[in-house]
Scaffold this motif. Structure first.
Motif, short mmCIF file in Angstrom:
data_model
loop_
_atom_site.label_atom_id
_atom_site.label_comp_id
_atom_site.label_asym_id
_atom_site.label_seq_id
_atom_site.Cartn_x
_atom_site.Cartn_y
_atom_site.Cartn_z
N ILE B 151 -6.11 3.84 -7.45
CA ILE B 151 -4.67 4.12 -7.37
C ILE B 151 -4.40 5.25 -6.39
O ILE B 151 -3.45 5.20 -5.61
CB ILE B 151 -4.11 4.50 -8.75
N LEU B 152 -5.24 6.31 -6.43
CA LEU B 152 -4.98 7.48 -5.59
C LEU B 152 -5.30 7.21 -4.13
O LEU B 152 -4.58 7.65 -3.24
CB LEU B 152 -5.80 8.66 -6.09
N SER B 153 -6.40 6.49 -3.88
CA SER B 153 -6.81 6.36 -2.48
C SER B 153 -6.03 5.29 -1.74
O SER B 153 -5.90 5.35 -0.52
CB SER B 153 -8.31 6.10 -2.38
N ILE B 206 0.73 1.61 -3.92
CA ILE B 206 0.35 2.12 -5.24
C ILE B 206 0.20 0.96 -6.22
O ILE B 206 -0.76 0.91 -7.00
CB ILE B 206 1.40 3.14 -5.74
N VAL B 207 1.13 0.01 -6.15
CA VAL B 207 1.04 -1.16 -7.03
C VAL B 207 -0.24 -1.96 -6.73
O VAL B 207 -0.97 -2.36 -7.65
CB VAL B 207 2.28 -2.06 -6.87
N PHE B 208 -0.54 -2.13 -5.43
CA PHE B 208 -1.75 -2.87 -5.05
C PHE B 208 -2.99 -2.12 -5.55
O PHE B 208 -3.94 -2.74 -6.03
CB PHE B 208 -1.85 -3.03 -3.54
N VAL B 245 -2.96 -9.48 -4.72
CA VAL B 245 -2.27 -8.60 -3.77
C VAL B 245 -1.21 -9.40 -3.00
O VAL B 245 -0.07 -8.96 -2.85
CB VAL B 245 -3.28 -7.95 -2.80
N LEU B 246 -1.59 -10.59 -2.55
CA LEU B 246 -0.64 -11.39 -1.76
C LEU B 246 0.54 -11.84 -2.62
O LEU B 246 1.69 -11.83 -2.19
CB LEU B 246 -1.35 -12.58 -1.13
N LEU B 247 0.24 -12.21 -3.87
CA LEU B 247 1.31 -12.64 -4.78
C LEU B 247 2.24 -11.48 -5.10
O LEU B 247 3.47 -11.60 -5.01
CB LEU B 247 0.70 -13.20 -6.06
N LEU B 252 7.18 -8.10 -4.62
CA LEU B 252 7.72 -6.78 -4.26
C LEU B 252 8.62 -6.87 -3.05
O LEU B 252 9.66 -6.20 -2.99
CB LEU B 252 6.57 -5.81 -3.98
N THR B 253 8.23 -7.70 -2.08
CA THR B 253 9.06 -7.82 -0.87
C THR B 253 10.42 -8.38 -1.22
O THR B 253 11.45 -7.89 -0.73
CB THR B 253 8.36 -8.72 0.16
#
Lengths: 157, 261
Positions: B151-153, B206-208, B245-247, B252-253
């Motif tokens: 999450i942080l990186s 952050i979500v990814f 991630v793509l979904l 999100l978009t």
């Protein structure tokens, strides 16, 4: 690798990452000049604003002096109410003309302010009296066609 | 015939079961998060392995992606005589989409697969069971720090990717092609909004990071403790992470950028 070395390298990584975020905020986006709180607001009413958007630039003599704050419609007169946020360094006389212009042929639309000679300046919340609406291409074409049709009398069949 | 229907039913119920397990696991990891967030030395160690070690691949990929965008963007823009808008095109596509998404995909391949393999091997060699025996909660000792590190990186790496990409586009556009330097930056600054574009892009990453971190730890934690099990768990991490991630990016978009004129 001992612990302090981990700390150092990770600290460096976080610093680079934060630096990249600052780069994105300041150099890519424009946080520095995007201060929507300062300046004063003028109101202008237009018959038609065309494709003017919120945050479009307000220019005087080509220099950006502010941004469009909000766009609304007067419920009674059906005029478009455009609020312009002007940087407080710039002042405009009472008889300023506001017009909606287009940069380039197909570029974005912006509000142009042309200051007059009145010694009294516009202040916060004042209305710009004289306005000129956006040029609507379809209207221009139809006007042109109608005037052409009026010029040349229709031939009798 | 009946056997195939049975197989289909088994396939579906096992998938749903796995999803339920993943949801339960996510809840469990969120519960121990407060315990492990105070053990900073563990998180820093994981930040080193997944964040710092991914730095080079992220920066170099970003640079190349930015350069390619500049070449391709210029090719199209100069047809309409607006090559000066190159900065806007590159910056918006990097800040909004390519930065967060490509970083997450690279991170899934570079760091998450390693995390899964590591945890799965710990499971196979019964290190996790040994921790449990010593009254050390393996979830807060092994799982949560790796999850937090992801999450942080992720936002940091995405910011580095985007910045490197814009620098790459600047090298190609301004230094090699010869677009005006001032127009490149001023058009970019005029059209990239800090709140709408930059902050939403960081929010995406952050979500990814959350999704990729959860998936990698989960797949490692519940890997079949055999050689093949570890291999397939690693593969699954990369595949599921990339797909989710793509979904998530689509969702999100639509939420962030639809209806923004």
């Amino acid at each position: 690798m001992n612990r302090s070395r981990f700390d150092f390298v990770v600290g460096l990584f976080v610093a680079i990452g934060l630096l990249a975020m600052v780069f994105m905020a300041l150099k890519v986006g424009n946080l520095a000049s995007f201060d929507s709180g300062s300046g004063y607001v003028l109101e202008a009413r237009f018959d038609n604003i065309g494709g003017l958007k919120v945050r479009a630039p307000v220019k005087s003599a080509g220099v950006v002096v502010g941004r469009v704050d909000s766009v609304g419609l007067d419920k009674e007169t059906f005029e478009a109410i455009v609020r312009l946020r002007i940087t407080s360094d710039y002042r405009f006389s009472k008889d300023t003309i506001a017009s909606i212009l287009t940069s380039g042929l197909l570029g974005e639309q912006y509000v142009g302010l042309e200051s007059g000679g009145d010694p009294v300046y516009l202040a916060q919340g004042d209305r710009v009296g004289k306005t000129q609406s956006a040029m609507i291409l379809e209207k221009l074409i139809s006007q042109f066609l109608f005037s052409k049709a009026a010029e040349t009398p229709a031939k009798a069949p | 015939m009946i056997a195939s229907i049975e197989a289909l039913g088994h396939f579906i119920t096992s998938r749903v079961e796995r999803l339920g397990l993943a949801a339960r696991f996510s809840g469990a990891i969120l519960l121990v998060l407060w315990v492990s967030i105070r053990r900073t030395s563990l998180i820093i160690r994981e930040l080193y392995f997944s964040g710092v070690r991914s730095l080079s691949i992220i920066a170099v990929s970003g640079l190349f992606v930015g350069m390619v965008l500049a070449v391709q963007g210029y090719e199209v823009l100069q047809r309409y005589g607006s090559a000066e808008s190159l900065g806007v095109i590159v910056a918006l596509s990097l800040v909004r989409e390519l930065g967060p998404v490509v970083t997450a995909l690279l991170f899934a391949g570079r760091a998450s697969s390693a995390v899964t393999a590591e945890i799965a091997l710990m499971r196979a060699t019964e290190q996790l069971a040994a921790m449990d025996m010593m009254a050390v909660d393996p979830l807060s000792r092994v799982g949560a720090p790796r999850f937090l590190a992801a999450i942080l990186s992720m936002p940091l790496l995405a910011a580095i990717f985007t910045s490197a990409g814009i620098c790459g586009a600047w090298i190609i556009g301004v230094k090699l092609i010869g677009i005006d330097d001032g127009a490149f930056w001023s058009q970019m600054q005029a059209n990239v909004d800090v709140r709408i574009d930059v902050l939403n892009g960081l929010l995406k990453s952050i979500v990814f990071g959350t999704a990729v971190g959860l998936i990698s730890v989960f797949e490692g934690y519940f890997a079949v403790p055999t050689t093949e099990g570890i291999a397939s768990a690693t593969t699954r991490t990369v595949v599921i992470s990339s797909l989710s991630v793509l979904l998530l990016d689509l969702v999100l978009t639509v939420m962030m950028f639809r209806g923004l004129s």
